[in-house]
Design an enzyme around this catalytic site. Structure first.
Site, PDB file in Angstrom:
ATOM      1  N   LYS A 128     -11.483  -7.546  -6.253  1.00 48.40           N
ATOM      2  CA  LYS A 128     -12.399  -6.106  -6.942  1.00 48.40           C
ATOM      3  C   LYS A 128     -11.144  -4.871  -7.269  1.00 48.40           C
ATOM      4  O   LYS A 128     -11.846  -3.733  -7.134  1.00 48.40           O
ATOM      5  CB  LYS A 128     -13.264  -6.006  -5.769  1.00 48.40           C
ATOM      6  CG  LYS A 128     -12.600  -5.445  -4.459  1.00 48.40           C
ATOM      7  CD  LYS A 128     -13.271  -4.912  -3.249  1.00 48.40           C
ATOM      8  CE  LYS A 128     -12.372  -4.256  -2.153  1.00 48.40           C
ATOM      9  NZ  LYS A 128     -11.923  -5.131  -1.809  1.00 48.40           N
ATOM     10  N   LYS A 175      -6.454 -14.699  -8.638  1.00 46.05           N
ATOM     11  CA  LYS A 175      -7.676 -14.818  -7.541  1.00 46.05           C
ATOM     12  C   LYS A 175      -8.836 -13.690  -8.492  1.00 46.05           C
ATOM     13  O   LYS A 175      -7.833 -12.371  -8.729  1.00 46.05           O
ATOM     14  CB  LYS A 175      -7.045 -14.613  -6.645  1.00 46.05           C
ATOM     15  CG  LYS A 175      -7.917 -15.178  -5.291  1.00 46.05           C
ATOM     16  CD  LYS A 175      -7.538 -15.040  -4.279  1.00 46.05           C
ATOM     17  CE  LYS A 175      -8.564 -14.113  -3.334  1.00 46.05           C
ATOM     18  NZ  LYS A 175      -8.407 -13.781  -2.011  1.00 46.05           N
ATOM     19  N   LYS A 209       0.974  -1.483   0.215  1.00 44.38           N
ATOM     20  CA  LYS A 209       0.203   0.117   0.018  1.00 44.38           C
ATOM     21  C   LYS A 209       1.172   1.417   0.509  1.00 44.38           C
ATOM     22  O   LYS A 209       0.437   2.286  -0.816  1.00 44.38           O
ATOM     23  CB  LYS A 209      -1.225   0.464   1.768  1.00 44.38           C
ATOM     24  CG  LYS A 209      -2.057  -1.358   1.059  1.00 44.38           C
ATOM     25  CD  LYS A 209      -3.166  -0.654   1.600  1.00 44.38           C
ATOM     26  CE  LYS A 209      -4.487  -1.606   2.164  1.00 44.38           C
ATOM     27  NZ  LYS A 209      -5.507  -1.611   2.922  1.00 44.38           N
TER      28      LYS A 209
END
Ligand code: TRP
Length: 337
Positions: free
Chosen positions: A203, A200, A118
């Site tokens: 979203k 995978k 992040k």
């Protein structure tokens, strides 16, 4: 409460108020939560405080918190059998987070892969909250003496840290915290992206790559029509050689229960178009009732507010017990309210 409730395991999980939950979340985790509610009194917390570690639009965040809660209800979670609430409504989360932060090392937090990821993606906003995110997560879990934490593989490192913090604290002050374990549902295939079936379903990737639980039927059909397959034109299960087709078969199996061999046999001589249509039908059949229920619940603001308030109250009561114990052990001055 029944007498044997004491022996039941405490379950806690946190859900990001991202507003989007995918078919992968549904098959891999969410639908199994409906069974869990019969075994214990699980807590599911919409983690709006965690969401603040990246910039949010206030109105959107507010809406997505209630939407997420509405979706949990629409999936069949009974607000009497589960404790459903927003993290920011139970101040104990922030409070315990501070206390546990004093028992967490900079070195440990620097090693968290999600922080490193992040920090790279939000290089203009590497705030302290992003760094201490795992401490707040540990607080979420330890606040309720949690035994089992339903999480995806990406959260395993955070749970390991939570365990380390709990054990460290217990070694210093006696048995204060239950040391939690990850709960990974027994069944539940790993659902892959439909545009890149080697990854995978997530979203965070492009919209065409995932099916959202709230995708309209036409959207589901359109996305699946464009699902990546291969050029062999034969339906059989081989995730290595045929990741796309195998993923479609896994979805069909997960939603209908028809086993992979039976699916392969049935599709002999048929093309991928037929397979995609059937997978789309199965998705629509599984998700339509959830979507209808979601719309109904979402329109009932008073009900949603009441569920949230009730959940926060029940969670606060449990949180208070743990916090009192922690205060006492740490030597914080006693007080009466
Ligand atoms: N970090 C989790 C995620 O990104 C969400 C979360 C916050 C959580 N607190 C938690 C999950 C406690 C399990 C338990 O998915």
């Amino acid at each position: 409460m029944q007498a044997n409730n004491e022996a039941k395991k405490r379950i806690f999980s946190g859900i990001q108020p991202s507003g989007i939950l995918t078919l992968g979340n549904y098959i891999g985790a969410l639908r199994s939560w409906v069974q869990l509610q019969e075994e214990a009194e699980p807590l599911y917390c919409v983690v709006d405080l965690h969401a603040l570690t990246v910039r949010q639009d206030p109105a959107a965040l507010r809406r997505r918190c209630t939407d997420t809660l509405a979706l949990l209800l629409a999936l069949g979670l009974d607000p009497k059998k589960n404790i459903l609430y927003c993290q920011s409504h139970v101040s104990g989360h922030s409070e315990l987070s501070w206390l546990l932060g004093c028992f967490t090392y900079m070195g440990e937090l620097s090693r968290m892969t999600q922080f490193k990821d992040k920090a790279q993606r939000h290089a203009d906003n590497i705030n302290a909250g992003l760094f201490t995110y795992p401490v707040l997560m540990a607080a979420d879990i330890l606040l309720y003496q949690t035994d089992l934490v339903p999480i995806g593989a990406d959260q395993k490192q955070h749970l390991e840290l939570t365990r380390d913090i709990a054990i460290r604290f217990n070694n210093l002050y006696g048995d204060v915290f239950t040391v939690p374990e990850a709960y990974i549902p027994k069944v539940g295939a790993r659902i892959m992206s439909i545009t890149d079936p080697t990854r995978k379903m997530s979203k965070s990737d492009e919209e065409a790559s995932y099916i959202a639980i709230l995708d309209e039927p036409e959207v589901i059909r359109r996305k699946l029509k464009r699902a990546v397959t291969d050029s062999e034109a034969a339906v059989y299960f081989d995730p290595e050689k045929k990741p796309g087709v195998s993923n479609l078969m896994s979805i069909l199996y997960a939603l209908t229960g028809e086993n992979l061999e039976a699916i392969a046999n049935r599709f002999q001589g048929k093309g991928y178009g037929d397979l995609k249509t059937e997978v789309a039908d199965a998705c629509v059949a599984a998700l339509s009732p959830v979507q209808a229920e979601y719309k109904r619940i979402q329109a009932d603001k008073a009900y949603l507010e009441q569920v949230m308030a009730d959940g926060a109250q029940r969670a606060s009561r449990l949180a208070f017990k743990t916090l009192s114990k922690v205060h006492k052990k740490l030597g914080l001055a006693p007080y009466k309210l």
